[in-house]
Write a protein that holds these residues in place. Structure first.
Motif: not given
Lengths: 88, 164
Positions: B34-39, B81-84, B98-99
């Motif tokens: 699963a991914s999430f991108v905040g813009r 899990a990765r967060v940038i 990005l998650v």
């Protein structure tokens, strides 16, 4: 016998500095708490009182852990003051 | 994929494809990512946004992000899990955060991704300042973000209540 106080975001802008060095004011039989630190800062000249006693919520971290008014501040601590976070 | 939980803060843009490939390199076990991108939005609170500037508390921010990832790891069977999260001055349309979460099955990956974002919003020490045609303003924390974070912990209380 000193602590470092860091300010972030809106608080840093309003206080007008990024950080202060303050003496550590603990006693052998009495903790130096976040509340004591805020009282100390509020007595300073400049914008401290106005910023620290405003209705906007104030958040505190002691040595990079979230804290509250009653949290004791150890000698040589890093204390940070800021408004609620808004990342993401 | 060897188990990995990493969090980082950077000013540079991130490349979703590069991050995705690197995150999953060599993995054959994760059936769900699963991914999430905040813009950066071009409008906020009915005003056009020229730029969004992000600052953070170096050290504490990375520590909190890592703690959030490990809390997600405790709750769901994740392989990684990765967060940038970016800082600095960004323009509308740019990516902020990005998650990525990986698990054997989709529910764990999707729920963990949502959990991580809800906790980053309320715990990670970042602050946003918007530049609008009317001037600059600091973004205020929203109650809806606090509620979104709290809902994960209401169910904790329910579990505990049910167990006892």
């Amino acid at each position: 016998m000193s602590i470092r106080v860091l300010y972030f975001g809106e608080l840093r802008e309003h206080i007008g500095t990024q950080q202060d060095e303050l003496p550590w004011l603990g006693q052998p039989d009495q903790a130096f708490t976040v509340q004591d630190l805020i009282a100390e800062l509020t007595s300073r000249a400049g914008h401290y009182a106005e910023v620290l006693t405003s209705d906007s919520p104030l958040k505190v971290a002691v040595n990079q852990n979230m804290a509250n008014l009653m949290t004791p501040i150890p000698d040589h601590a890093e204390v940070a003051l800021f408004r609620p976070v808004t990342g993401g | 994929m060897t188990q990995r939980f990493d969090a980082r803060v950077q000013t540079e843009p991130f490349d979703f494809g590069v991050e995705y490939d690197e995150f999953l390199k060599g993995d054959r076990a994760a059936g769900a990512v699963a991914s999430f991108v905040g813009r950066v939005r071009e409008r906020n609170l009915d005003e056009p946004i020229k730029t969004l500037e992000l600052e953070h508390y170096p050290g504490m921010t990375e520590k909190v992000m890592q703690e959030v990832l490990l809390e997600a790891h405790d709750r769901w069977p994740l392989m990684g899990a990765r967060v940038i999260h970016r800082i600095g001055k960004l323009e509308p349309g740019e990516n902020i955060v990005l998650v990525l979460t990986a698990s054997a099955h989709r529910h764990a990956a999707l729920d963990a991704c949502s959990f991580i974002m809800d906790h980053l919003k309320t715990k990670a020490t970042f602050w946003k300042k918007e530049a609008t045609p009317e001037g600059e303003r600091w973004v205020k924390g929203r109650d809806s973000d606090a509620q979104a974070q709290a809902r994960w912990h209401e169910s904790d209380t329910d579990h505990k209540a049910n167990k006892s």
